[in-house]
Enzyme design. Structure first.
Site, PDB file in Angstrom:
ATOM      1  N   THR A   1     -28.067 -63.623 -33.139  1.00 61.46           N
ATOM      2  CA  THR A   1     -28.197 -65.182 -32.684  1.00 61.46           C
ATOM      3  C   THR A   1     -29.211 -64.656 -31.741  1.00 61.46           C
ATOM      4  OG1 THR A   1     -26.710 -63.153 -31.048  1.00 61.46           O
ATOM      5  CG2 THR A   1     -25.808 -64.572 -32.603  1.00 61.46           C
TER       6      THR A   1
ATOM      7  N   THR B   1     -25.435 -57.401 -31.802  1.00 61.66           N
ATOM      8  CA  THR B   1     -26.014 -58.097 -30.240  1.00 61.66           C
ATOM      9  C   THR B   1     -25.456 -56.998 -29.158  1.00 61.66           C
ATOM     10  OG1 THR B   1     -26.109 -60.418 -31.409  1.00 61.66           O
ATOM     11  CG2 THR B   1     -25.880 -60.107 -29.453  1.00 61.66           C
TER      12      THR B   1
ATOM     13  N   ASP C   1     -18.938 -62.959 -25.056  1.00 65.58           N
ATOM     14  CA  ASP C   1     -19.674 -63.073 -25.692  1.00 65.58           C
ATOM     15  C   ASP C   1     -20.884 -62.780 -25.641  1.00 65.58           C
ATOM     16  OD1 ASP C   1     -20.716 -65.200 -27.954  1.00 65.58           O
ATOM     17  OD2 ASP C   1     -21.933 -65.668 -26.635  1.00 65.58           O
ATOM     18  N   ARG C   2     -21.210 -62.064 -26.502  1.00 64.89           N
ATOM     19  CA  ARG C   2     -22.685 -60.884 -26.618  1.00 64.89           C
ATOM     20  C   ARG C   2     -23.558 -61.362 -26.011  1.00 64.89           C
ATOM     21  NH1 ARG C   2     -17.857 -61.657 -28.696  1.00 64.89           N
ATOM     22  NH2 ARG C   2     -18.486 -62.019 -30.684  1.00 64.89           N
ATOM     23  N   THR C   3     -23.488 -63.035 -26.630  1.00 62.67           N
ATOM     24  CA  THR C   3     -25.248 -63.524 -26.515  1.00 62.67           C
ATOM     25  C   THR C   3     -25.417 -64.269 -24.883  1.00 62.67           C
ATOM     26  OG1 THR C   3     -26.036 -64.187 -28.783  1.00 62.67           O
ATOM     27  CG2 THR C   3     -26.504 -65.435 -26.780  1.00 62.67           C
TER      28      THR C   3
ATOM     29  N   LYS D   1     -18.645 -69.892 -36.701  1.00 61.14           N
ATOM     30  CA  LYS D   1     -17.413 -69.560 -35.526  1.00 61.14           C
ATOM     31  C   LYS D   1     -16.776 -70.522 -35.377  1.00 61.14           C
ATOM     32  CE  LYS D   1     -20.267 -65.738 -32.894  1.00 61.14           C
ATOM     33  NZ  LYS D   1     -19.108 -64.863 -33.487  1.00 61.14           N
TER      34      LYS D   1
ATOM     35  N   CYS E   1     -26.522 -60.716 -38.206  1.00 68.01           N
ATOM     36  CA  CYS E   1     -25.382 -61.924 -37.458  1.00 68.01           C
ATOM     37  C   CYS E   1     -24.438 -61.476 -38.954  1.00 68.01           C
ATOM     38  CB  CYS E   1     -25.266 -62.837 -36.728  1.00 68.01           C
ATOM     39  SG  CYS E   1     -24.081 -63.325 -36.718  1.00 68.01           S
TER      40      CYS E   1
ATOM     41  N   CYS F   1     -21.045 -56.345 -35.701  1.00 66.71           N
ATOM     42  CA  CYS F   1     -21.863 -56.769 -34.285  1.00 66.71           C
ATOM     43  C   CYS F   1     -23.022 -56.439 -34.298  1.00 66.71           C
ATOM     44  CB  CYS F   1     -21.136 -57.328 -33.002  1.00 66.71           C
ATOM     45  SG  CYS F   1     -21.855 -57.918 -32.216  1.00 66.71           S
TER      46      CYS F   1
END
Length: 247
Positions: free
Chosen positions: A129, A87, A49-51, A169, A199, A85
């Protein structure tokens, strides 16, 4: 223009990747199969997960995971790479250093589109995000292209994160009234010229035409740039509306 192969690093999330593909097909001026873009799509759903990796300062985990995707696309001899994406573009410079293939800069292209549409010095809201917000990637681009970026306060940002992670999601549903109320606030209470849907999960939700008119969807910008760089023509706005009506 020579027709080129588009590589896509997807899975962030999987539904957003399928929406990206559908939009490329729908927006390409084509009258037979052979008029469409040759694409190689990697749906790397298990990528970290990028965040989380940004907030936890564990960036190396993401870069290591995505390196294999870039190597696969190099082996496939694609001409450009799109990453649907926002992020992930925090890592853009690191990713571009890995390859000679041009990676389309989704964030810069989106901000350039805003300047073209609303002019420099305009005030723009953003829905993204916490990873995208905290990374400062849109702030950096906004400064580069001279626009005023309005970032949500913490309470509003928590609400946006709930919509992205708990609703879209989690089960691909969301209260559109809740999303549209946030956009309405940016436009009419904060006097923003538009709101960036930064996002790609928001691209999976159908908003009213009125609210869409206040938004710049980064996914749409990436789709259009991907088509142009692949040597194809964008379908006219009227044709897109006709197709949408049929669907």
């Amino acid at each position: 223009m020579e027709h080129k192969i588009l590589g896509v690093i997807g899975g962030m999330g999987p539904k957003a990747t399928s929406v990206f593909f559908d939009k490329v097909v729908e927006k390409t001026e084509a009258h037979k199969d052979q008029d469409h873009i040759d694409m190689v799509i990697l749906n790397h759903a298990t990528i970290p997960d990028r965040t989380s990796v940004i907030l936890e300062k564990n960036e190396k985990m993401f870069i290591t995971a995505i390196k294999k995707d870039i190597e696969l696309l190099e082996a496939a001899k694609v001409d450009h790479i799109a990453i649907p994406c926002n992020t992930s573009h925090y890592f853009y410079e690191d990713l571009q250093k890995m390859t000679d293939i041009d990676i389309i800069h989704m964030v810069d292209e989106t901000v350039k589109k805003i300047v073209e549409t609303y002019g420099a010095n305009c005030k723009v809201g953003i829905m993204a995000t916490s990873g995208t917000i905290s990374s400062g990637i849109y702030d950096k681009s906004a400064t580069k292209f001279n626009i005023d970026l309005s970032v949500p306060n913490q309470t509003l940002q928590d609400q946006i994160m709930k919509i992205i992670y708990n609703d879209i999601k989690n089960d691909l549903t969301a209260d559109t009234n809740e999303i549209e109320a946030i956009i309405h606030d940016f436009i009419f209470k904060q006097n923003c010229s538009c709101v960036i849907l930064a996002c790609t999960e928001f691209s999976c939700i159908k908003l009213s035409e009125e609210i869409q008119s206040y938004c710049i969807d980064a996914m749409d910008v990436l789709v259009e740039r991907s088509i142009e760089l692949s040597g194809k023509q964008l379908k006219s706005l009227q044709q897109n509306k006709s197709n949408a009506a049929i669907i």
